[in-house]
Design a protein around this motif. Structure first.
Motif, PDB file in Angstrom:
ATOM      1  N   ASP A  55      -5.486  -3.303  -9.096  1.00 28.30           N
ATOM      2  CA  ASP A  55      -5.209  -1.888  -9.877  1.00 28.30           C
ATOM      3  C   ASP A  55      -5.869  -0.775  -8.790  1.00 28.30           C
ATOM      4  O   ASP A  55      -7.001  -1.115  -8.224  1.00 28.30           O
ATOM      5  CB  ASP A  55      -5.974  -1.796 -11.059  1.00 28.30           C
ATOM      6  N   ILE A  56      -4.911   0.216  -8.525  1.00 25.64           N
ATOM      7  CA  ILE A  56      -5.419   1.238  -7.653  1.00 25.64           C
ATOM      8  C   ILE A  56      -5.186   2.571  -8.522  1.00 25.64           C
ATOM      9  O   ILE A  56      -4.129   2.697  -9.165  1.00 25.64           O
ATOM     10  CB  ILE A  56      -4.456   1.526  -6.527  1.00 25.64           C
ATOM     11  N   SER A  57      -6.235   3.317  -8.619  1.00 27.35           N
ATOM     12  CA  SER A  57      -6.127   4.686  -9.201  1.00 27.35           C
ATOM     13  C   SER A  57      -5.918   5.864  -8.206  1.00 27.35           C
ATOM     14  O   SER A  57      -6.104   5.761  -7.145  1.00 27.35           O
ATOM     15  CB  SER A  57      -7.387   5.133  -9.993  1.00 27.35           C
ATOM     16  N   THR A 100       1.889   8.810 -11.143  1.00 26.50           N
ATOM     17  CA  THR A 100       1.078   8.223 -12.064  1.00 26.50           C
ATOM     18  C   THR A 100      -0.274   8.215 -11.743  1.00 26.50           C
ATOM     19  O   THR A 100      -0.533   8.285 -10.570  1.00 26.50           O
ATOM     20  CB  THR A 100       1.730   7.131 -12.753  1.00 26.50           C
ATOM     21  N   LEU A 101      -1.218   7.936 -12.701  1.00 28.35           N
ATOM     22  CA  LEU A 101      -2.662   8.058 -12.264  1.00 28.35           C
ATOM     23  C   LEU A 101      -3.049   6.671 -11.959  1.00 28.35           C
ATOM     24  O   LEU A 101      -4.031   6.721 -11.421  1.00 28.35           O
ATOM     25  CB  LEU A 101      -3.456   8.614 -13.590  1.00 28.35           C
ATOM     26  N   ALA A 144       0.711  -1.192   0.143  1.00 30.22           N
ATOM     27  CA  ALA A 144       0.000   0.116   0.044  1.00 30.22           C
ATOM     28  C   ALA A 144       0.847   1.180  -0.179  1.00 30.22           C
ATOM     29  O   ALA A 144       0.643   2.209  -0.732  1.00 30.22           O
ATOM     30  CB  ALA A 144      -0.823  -0.130   1.290  1.00 30.22           C
ATOM     31  N   GLU A 145       1.870   1.252   0.801  1.00 29.50           N
ATOM     32  CA  GLU A 145       2.800   2.400   0.824  1.00 29.50           C
ATOM     33  C   GLU A 145       3.491   2.648  -0.451  1.00 29.50           C
ATOM     34  O   GLU A 145       3.415   3.655  -1.049  1.00 29.50           O
ATOM     35  CB  GLU A 145       3.972   2.117   1.903  1.00 29.50           C
ATOM     36  N   GLU A 146       3.837   1.357  -1.057  1.00 29.21           N
ATOM     37  CA  GLU A 146       4.484   1.663  -2.513  1.00 29.21           C
ATOM     38  C   GLU A 146       3.535   2.132  -3.457  1.00 29.21           C
ATOM     39  O   GLU A 146       3.969   3.096  -4.589  1.00 29.21           O
ATOM     40  CB  GLU A 146       5.068   0.294  -2.941  1.00 29.21           C
ATOM     41  N   ALA A 147       2.368   1.745  -3.284  1.00 32.26           N
ATOM     42  CA  ALA A 147       1.130   2.252  -4.380  1.00 32.26           C
ATOM     43  C   ALA A 147       1.023   3.822  -3.797  1.00 32.26           C
ATOM     44  O   ALA A 147       0.971   4.630  -5.047  1.00 32.26           O
ATOM     45  CB  ALA A 147      -0.118   1.666  -4.098  1.00 32.26           C
ATOM     46  N   LYS A 148       1.074   4.341  -2.760  1.00 34.17           N
ATOM     47  CA  LYS A 148       0.988   5.744  -2.499  1.00 34.17           C
ATOM     48  C   LYS A 148       2.084   6.402  -3.016  1.00 34.17           C
ATOM     49  O   LYS A 148       1.725   7.653  -3.615  1.00 34.17           O
ATOM     50  CB  LYS A 148       0.782   5.945  -0.962  1.00 34.17           C
ATOM     51  N   ILE A 149       3.014   6.050  -3.026  1.00 33.43           N
ATOM     52  CA  ILE A 149       4.530   6.571  -3.632  1.00 33.43           C
ATOM     53  C   ILE A 149       4.253   6.630  -5.210  1.00 33.43           C
ATOM     54  O   ILE A 149       4.676   7.563  -5.894  1.00 33.43           O
ATOM     55  CB  ILE A 149       5.564   5.798  -3.286  1.00 33.43           C
TER      56      ILE A 149
END
Length: 454
Positions: free
Chosen positions: A372-374, A355-356, A345-350
């Motif tokens: 997938d997270i937008s 990126t979108l 989750a932290e890596e996704a936030k970064i």
């Protein structure tokens, strides 16, 4: 030698003065910040590590005397696990992540122990353990710095949030500072002072101002968000007493870790059955899912790891409309991958700062598992903690009784365009400037250390 020491919730950094400039010491390869993580082959080996690295003298003797039972268990663990005296038993920073990802079930992994400092209800043995955790990390960082410098670092200013916990703040703050002080002494620091982290970030920024400004300093750390309204600039930078220049400050235990937990809960835990239905059409209970990923709460993790939770999950598997999702949850719990999920989750936030859209890969759970997270989805999921952060900013402005000329942002999560957009909408058309998101606090602490110890 004198240093500024940012013992952060997410990362640690150490700075030294070089003339008029501040130099951050590389702590891991070329990286000037070290993730606040530790992996031990056995939990009791943390205490053993601390004892071995305290300089010979009264401090070491007092420590060994106070930890006799733990040190005896450490020796027993060495015998049972066939751990040689020359084997590496503790890993820090990125190496700790690597060991945990490879052997999640075998050792003891902890991330962001600063989040637990000042927690209520801690017994003496808990406080001793947190002292040892922090001391081991400080010893490691101090040794890395000294190995590069070739001299001993003896005096330091350590950063502190305005409030460590926010509950019974005076008592919790005293407890946390006592833990940090004891750990720092065992790491070998002879003199230790503390400075509010947002003020430290502001001191670093002030050296770059060419005219006086009223600045809202916002430090979004891993564990806390701290804000300070400060008059600063050329007319203030040389002053010894800055009390009258700080017009307001606020702080609360809500930070980057809370954002990561919300992202994990809303986007990743549904893969394990959260938000699924039971056979009777009712929704799956969610508390056990939140307990799994609330890695900055000792009681939540203890509850998740307890036998009662295991029995509850087993029963819910029988009642679930999609038992395969609960099977996945059971496997994640048995293999202790919950910290890995929060790291995803932290890596996704970064990643979503640049990126979108971002795809989270979770092959360590199951081949081909992903989500997938937008950026828009992330923004919606972090609304509750973000609202708390915005309120802290507005409260600091209200205390000051005036609007800031500009906003100075620091801390890893401050890079997120979602957070920056929310600030602009709430506070208005005030310029928002960036500092070194990982190094500005350490730099400011170094500036202050030079000022008070020279």
């Amino acid at each position: 030698m004198i240093c500024g020491f940012d013992y952060g919730t997410s990362n640690c950094a150490l700075g030294l003065s070089q003339g008029a400039d501040v130099r951050l010491i590389p702590l891991e390869g070329q990286h000037t910040f070290l993730p606040s993580t530790l992996y031990a082959l056995d939990r009791d080996l943390i205490t053993e590590f601390v004892g071995k690295n305290i300089a010979v003298g009264d401090t070491r003797q007092a420590f060994v005397s106070s930890r006799q039972n733990v040190l005896a268990r450490a020796q027993r663990a060495r015998r049972e696990e066939d751990i040689d005296d020359n084997d590496q038993t503790l890993f820090f920073g990125r190496a700790a992540f690597e060991e945990y990802f490879q052997w999640p079930e075998d050792g003891y992994f902890v991330k962001s122990p600063k989040s637990f400092l000042g927690a209520t209800g801690l017994r003496a043995e808990h406080i001793n353990f947190f002292e040892d955790l922090v001391a081991a990390m400080m010893q490691n960082i101090k040794q890395r710095a000294e190995n590069q410098l070739g001299v001993e670092v003896t005096h330091t200013v350590i950063g502190r949030p305005v409030n460590f916990q926010g509950i019974d703040s005076e008592t919790s703050n005293r407890q946390a500072l006592d833990i940090l002080t004891a750990a720092g002494k065992r790491a070998g620091f002879k003199e230790i002072e503390f400075l509010y982290e947002p003020i430290a970030a502001g001191l670093d920024f002030e050296t770059k101002l060419t005219e006086d400004k009223t600045v809202l300093v916002v430090d979004i750390g891993g564990g806390t968000t701290d804000c300070a309204m400060v008059r600063m600039g050329p007319d203030y930078v040389g002053k010894e007493d800055r009390y009258a220049d700080f017009l307001g400050h606020t702080g609360e235990r809500v930070g980057g870790n809370d954002l990561d937990i919300r992202i994990a809960g809303k986007h990743l835990m549904p893969l394990f059955g959260m938000d699924a239905l039971l056979k009777n059409g009712l929704p799956m209970p969610t508390q056990m899912y939140w307990n799994a990923i609330t890695t900055n709460d000792v009681s939540a993790i203890a509850t998740f790891n307890g036998m009662e939770t295991k029995r509850q999950i087993d029963q819910l598997r029988l009642d679930a409309a999609e038992p395969k999702l609960v099977d996945r949850f059971l496997r994640m719990r048995a293999e202790k991958h919950n910290y890995h999920i929060v790291r995803n989750a932290e890596e996704a936030k970064i990643a979503l700062s640049d990126t979108l859209n971002h795809k989270v890969l979770m092959d360590y759970i199951e081949a081909g598992l992903s989500q997938d997270i937008s950026r828009d989805g992330l923004a919606k999921s972090i609304e509750p903690p973000l609202e708390k952060m915005l309120k802290l900013m507005m409260d600091a402005i209200e205390q000051a009784g005036e609007q800031p000329d500009l906003i100075y942002m620091t801390g890893g999560s401050a890079k997120s365009p979602v957070i920056r957009d929310a600030i602009q909408k709430r506070i208005g058309d005030v310029p928002v400037l960036d500092g070194d998101h990982f190094g500005s606090v350490a730099a400011g602490l170094t500036v202050w250390a030079e000022r008070i110890f020279r």
